[in-house]
Scaffold this motif. Structure first.
Motif, short mmCIF file in Angstrom:
data_model
loop_
_atom_site.label_atom_id
_atom_site.label_comp_id
_atom_site.label_asym_id
_atom_site.label_seq_id
_atom_site.Cartn_x
_atom_site.Cartn_y
_atom_site.Cartn_z
N MET A 177 0.84 -1.20 0.00
CA MET A 177 0.00 0.00 0.00
C MET A 177 0.88 1.25 0.00
SD MET A 177 -2.80 1.30 2.84
CE MET A 177 -1.51 1.64 4.03
N ILE A 178 0.58 2.21 -0.91
CA ILE A 178 1.31 3.47 -0.96
C ILE A 178 0.71 4.44 0.04
CG2 ILE A 178 1.90 5.45 -2.41
CD1 ILE A 178 1.77 3.60 -4.82
N ALA A 179 1.56 5.05 0.87
CA ALA A 179 1.07 6.00 1.87
C ALA A 179 0.49 7.23 1.19
CB ALA A 179 2.21 6.39 2.80
N GLU A 180 -0.64 7.71 1.69
CA GLU A 180 -1.23 8.91 1.14
C GLU A 180 -0.40 10.13 1.53
OE1 GLU A 180 -5.84 7.36 0.90
OE2 GLU A 180 -5.34 8.90 2.37
N LYS A 181 -0.48 11.19 0.72
CA LYS A 181 0.45 12.31 0.86
C LYS A 181 -0.18 13.56 1.48
CE LYS A 181 3.48 13.24 -2.23
NZ LYS A 181 4.16 13.60 -3.49
N TRP A 182 -1.23 13.37 2.30
CA TRP A 182 -1.83 14.54 2.95
C TRP A 182 -0.78 15.35 3.71
CZ3 TRP A 182 -6.29 15.65 1.15
CH2 TRP A 182 -7.24 14.68 0.87
N TYR A 183 -0.05 14.68 4.58
CA TYR A 183 0.86 15.39 5.47
C TYR A 183 2.00 16.05 4.72
CZ TYR A 183 -1.77 12.98 9.11
OH TYR A 183 -2.79 12.53 9.91
N ASP A 184 2.48 15.44 3.65
CA ASP A 184 3.52 16.06 2.84
C ASP A 184 3.05 17.39 2.28
OD1 ASP A 184 5.11 13.87 3.30
OD2 ASP A 184 4.76 12.94 1.35
N SER A 185 1.82 17.44 1.84
CA SER A 185 1.31 18.65 1.18
C SER A 185 1.18 19.81 2.16
CB SER A 185 -0.04 18.38 0.52
OG SER A 185 -1.07 18.22 1.48
N TYR A 186 0.97 19.52 3.44
CA TYR A 186 0.73 20.59 4.40
C TYR A 186 1.89 21.58 4.44
CZ TYR A 186 -2.99 17.54 6.22
OH TYR A 186 -4.09 16.74 6.35
N ASP A 187 3.11 21.07 4.39
CA ASP A 187 4.27 21.94 4.44
C ASP A 187 4.94 22.15 3.09
OD1 ASP A 187 4.29 22.50 7.24
OD2 ASP A 187 5.02 20.48 7.61
N ASN A 188 4.86 21.15 2.22
CA ASN A 188 5.60 21.23 0.96
C ASN A 188 4.79 21.80 -0.19
OD1 ASN A 188 7.77 19.99 2.27
ND2 ASN A 188 7.06 17.94 1.74
N MET A 241 -12.49 4.84 -4.07
CA MET A 241 -11.30 5.11 -4.86
C MET A 241 -10.03 4.98 -4.01
SD MET A 241 -10.12 8.65 -6.75
CE MET A 241 -9.71 9.38 -5.14
N ARG A 242 -10.08 5.44 -2.78
CA ARG A 242 -8.90 5.39 -1.91
C ARG A 242 -8.59 3.97 -1.44
NH1 ARG A 242 -9.87 9.87 2.55
NH2 ARG A 242 -7.83 9.13 3.24
N GLY A 243 -9.60 3.12 -1.33
CA GLY A 243 -9.36 1.73 -1.02
C GLY A 243 -9.67 1.35 0.42
N LEU A 244 -9.63 0.03 0.66
CA LEU A 244 -10.06 -0.53 1.94
C LEU A 244 -9.27 -0.02 3.14
CD1 LEU A 244 -12.00 -2.49 3.33
CD2 LEU A 244 -10.35 -4.32 2.91
N CYS A 298 -5.59 13.33 -7.69
CA CYS A 298 -5.83 12.06 -7.01
C CYS A 298 -4.58 11.19 -7.01
CB CYS A 298 -7.00 11.33 -7.65
SG CYS A 298 -8.60 12.14 -7.31
N LYS A 299 -3.82 11.23 -8.09
CA LYS A 299 -2.56 10.50 -8.11
C LYS A 299 -1.58 11.08 -7.09
CE LYS A 299 1.24 9.00 -11.12
NZ LYS A 299 1.78 9.04 -12.51
N TYR A 300 -1.55 12.41 -7.02
CA TYR A 300 -0.64 13.09 -6.09
C TYR A 300 -0.92 12.67 -4.65
CZ TYR A 300 1.64 16.79 -3.44
OH TYR A 300 2.43 17.47 -2.54
N PHE A 301 -2.20 12.70 -4.27
CA PHE A 301 -2.55 12.44 -2.88
C PHE A 301 -2.71 10.95 -2.55
CE2 PHE A 301 -4.02 16.90 -3.05
CZ PHE A 301 -3.32 17.38 -1.95
N PHE A 302 -3.22 10.18 -3.51
CA PHE A 302 -3.65 8.82 -3.19
C PHE A 302 -2.95 7.72 -3.99
CE2 PHE A 302 -7.44 11.67 -2.88
CZ PHE A 302 -7.38 11.84 -1.50
N GLY A 303 -2.11 8.09 -4.95
CA GLY A 303 -1.31 7.08 -5.63
C GLY A 303 -1.83 6.66 -7.00
N GLU A 304 -1.02 5.86 -7.64
CA GLU A 304 -1.27 5.41 -9.02
C GLU A 304 -2.56 4.60 -9.15
OE1 GLU A 304 -0.71 5.16 -12.95
OE2 GLU A 304 0.77 6.16 -11.66
N SER A 305 -2.95 3.89 -8.11
CA SER A 305 -4.13 3.02 -8.19
C SER A 305 -5.41 3.79 -8.48
CB SER A 305 -4.29 2.23 -6.89
OG SER A 305 -4.54 3.10 -5.80
N THR A 306 -5.41 5.10 -8.21
CA THR A 306 -6.62 5.90 -8.46
C THR A 306 -6.89 6.09 -9.95
OG1 THR A 306 -5.37 7.97 -8.41
CG2 THR A 306 -6.28 7.18 -6.32
N GLN A 307 -5.86 5.96 -10.79
CA GLN A 307 -6.01 6.33 -12.19
C GLN A 307 -6.99 5.42 -12.94
OE1 GLN A 307 -3.91 9.43 -13.05
NE2 GLN A 307 -4.56 9.11 -10.94
#
Length: 226
Positions: A1-12, A151-154, A195-204
């Motif tokens: 599972m690819i970690a979602e990028k919410w926290y990265d976006s907060y500062d970056n 879309m985000r998954g189980l 969606c790819k940025y935040f939730f990964g390739e599987s969203t596409q």
């Protein structure tokens, strides 16, 4: 599972987060319900995890004082730019476990997708210190059943379901309502990118199969009175 990028976006990438947030709640159903349910008139409100200021801008004209708190200085800079004309807004760059406000000084505490499970114990202690008798705290978060969550998954579904149950079981929150709304993106390309940025390739594949710029989203309102 690819970690979602919410926290990265907060500062970056707070502006990328702000773009995503701007497409959320098409038609303003969540905002309308907030205005309907929260005792805003004459209140001092604390918004914990205010992000890039979507609800600060919308709600601050309806209250006496609005404290917009976020641990990300970059997020707060975006919020300040949006709300610079409001003289009743105070911006606080701090963690929710140590809020620089006086005891019994807040009427309403609001958190819209603003608190992770790990900081709940410390945050709830601070809220209990800050809030006035009969004051209210409102959590606004994802209901686990929607196209957005599919879309985000189980793992994301189970995480949000556990979070809601924990708020009810351990902290005495009540489920007030669920609002069915949606994300509305200006294009499929923008939807794919964010969606790819935040939730990964599987969203596409999910997006390609749906062939829609709209993404159903259910939002739960939880309330605790002190």
């Amino acid at each position: 599972m690819i970690a979602e990028k919410w926290y990265d976006s907060y500062d970056n990438d707070p502006l990328v987060y702000d773009r995503f947030s701007s497409y959320e709640d098409f038609g303003g159903k969540v905002l309308s319900k907030l205005i309907e349910l929260l005792p805003l008139k004459g209140s001092k409100i604390l918004d914990i995890g205010c992000g890039t200021g979507k609800y600060v801008k919308a709600l601050s004209p309806l209250v006496t004082t609005y404290f917009a708190l976020d641990k990300s200085a970059d997020m707060l800079r975006v919020t300040k730019a949006k709300c610079k004309s409001f003289d009743n807004v105070t911006f606080i760059n701090a963690n929710s476990s140590s809020i620089p406000l006086k005891d019994n000084s807040i009427d309403v505490v609001l958190s819209t997708w603003g608190l992770g499970s790990r900081v709940l114990p410390e945050t709830m202690k601070e809220v209990a210190r800050l809030i006035k008798p009969l004051g209210e705290m409102w959590f606004i978060t994802n209901f686990p059943e929607s196209r957005f969550m599919d879309m985000r998954g189980l793992p994301a579904i189970e995480k949000d379901r556990f979070y809601i149950e924990r708020l009810k079981r351990e902290y005495g929150f009540q489920h007030v309502c669920t609002v069915n709304t949606s994300f509305h993106f200006p294009s499929i390309d923008e939807m794919r990118y964010l969606c790819k940025y935040f939730f990964g390739e599987s969203t596409q594949k999910y997006i390609d199969d749906s062939k829609s710029k709209d993404l159903g989203h259910a939002v739960v309102f939880l309330k605790k009175q002190f």
